[in-house]
Scaffold this active site. Structure first.
Site, mmCIF file in Angstrom:
data_model
loop_
_atom_site.group_PDB
_atom_site.id
_atom_site.type_symbol
_atom_site.label_atom_id
_atom_site.label_comp_id
_atom_site.label_asym_id
_atom_site.label_seq_id
_atom_site.Cartn_x
_atom_site.Cartn_y
_atom_site.Cartn_z
ATOM 1 N N HIS A 159 -3.974 1.383 13.765
ATOM 2 C CA HIS A 159 -4.680 0.252 13.174
ATOM 3 C C HIS A 159 -3.934 -1.063 13.391
ATOM 4 O O HIS A 159 -2.705 -1.088 13.402
ATOM 5 C CB HIS A 159 -4.845 0.456 11.664
ATOM 6 N N ARG A 208 -13.322 7.793 11.100
ATOM 7 C CA ARG A 208 -13.073 6.406 11.523
ATOM 8 C C ARG A 208 -12.033 6.370 12.652
ATOM 9 O O ARG A 208 -12.246 5.728 13.676
ATOM 10 C CB ARG A 208 -12.595 5.582 10.333
ATOM 11 N N ASN A 254 0.846 -1.194 0.000
ATOM 12 C CA ASN A 254 0.000 0.000 0.000
ATOM 13 C C ASN A 254 0.882 1.245 0.000
ATOM 14 O O ASN A 254 2.016 1.216 0.484
ATOM 15 C CB ASN A 254 -0.907 0.041 1.231
ATOM 16 N N TYR A 311 3.922 0.819 2.406
ATOM 17 C CA TYR A 311 3.701 -0.219 3.406
ATOM 18 C C TYR A 311 3.743 -1.576 2.704
ATOM 19 O O TYR A 311 3.017 -1.777 1.736
ATOM 20 C CB TYR A 311 2.299 -0.162 4.000
ATOM 21 N N ARG A 363 -2.772 9.518 11.257
ATOM 22 C CA ARG A 363 -3.488 8.339 10.750
ATOM 23 C C ARG A 363 -3.216 7.178 11.701
ATOM 24 O O ARG A 363 -2.089 6.955 12.102
ATOM 25 C CB ARG A 363 -3.020 7.977 9.348
#
Length: 186
Positions: free
Chosen positions: A65, A170, A51, A135, A62
């Site tokens: 996660h 989110r 990614n 990534y 960000r």
């Protein structure tokens, strides 16, 4: 120096990779990933997904996660443009460093990458405008197995270098940790 050097960081299983950067009048070259070299270091990593992200504005955060088993993943993160404050949080159930975090400054051209094992949450803050990350993931993204931590959770007390900007709905919606969060059982 070999093409890659691996250095373990304070959280067990978390590593910084130093890539050998070759430079001359034409520019530069660095090997960002070599499956064979990582296996020699005892850190097997097979790439399933790659990614790329571009974060336009300095201060944007960000994350944080992670994915639950059976889709827990390793990540190898490199900064291709600009600079970021890259954060890893240990969410491995039973780990001696459970909910501890570590951050590294990654900057384009510095020849460094962060290698996170399964059971770590990941996030970052852009330290420059137009920060771009690459990534490499060891597992496919599986929406039904994703988890997230609040970047402003007082229990984590992450020392972000800049005030937050542009946190997505989110990411802003991740709940604060409570005693019911047991982490990821690998």
């Amino acid at each position: 120096m070999s093409e890659l050097q691996l250095s373990e960081l304070p959280l067990p299983g978390l590593f910084v990779l130093q890539h050998r950067v070759h430079q001359d009048e034409r520019g530069r070259f660095a090997r960002l990933y070599c499956e064979g070299s990582l296996q020699l270091f005892g850190q097997p990593f097979h790439v399933r997904q790659i990614n790329q992200s571009l974060t336009r504005e300095r201060g944007t955060v960000r994350g944080l996660h992670f994915q639950y088993p059976p889709h827990a993943e390793s990540k190898l993160i490199s900064c291709m443009r600009g600079a970021v404050w890259d954060v890893a949080v240990d969410v491995r159930q039973g780990s001696s460093t459970f909910l501890h975090w570590h951050a590294e400054r990654l900057e384009a051209g510095d020849g460094r990458s962060l290698l996170l094992p399964p059971g770590f949450a990941h996030g970052f803050q852009a330290l420059s405008d137009d920060a771009e990350l690459l990534y490499l993931h060891s597992a496919d993204y599986t929406p039904g197995h994703e988890g997230g931590l609040s970047v402003s959770d007082p229990r984590l007390a992450i020392d972000w270098p800049l005030p937050f900007k542009n946190l997505s709905a989110r990411d802003a919606g991740h709940p604060l940790l409570d005693e019911s969060f047991q982490g990821v059982q690998l």
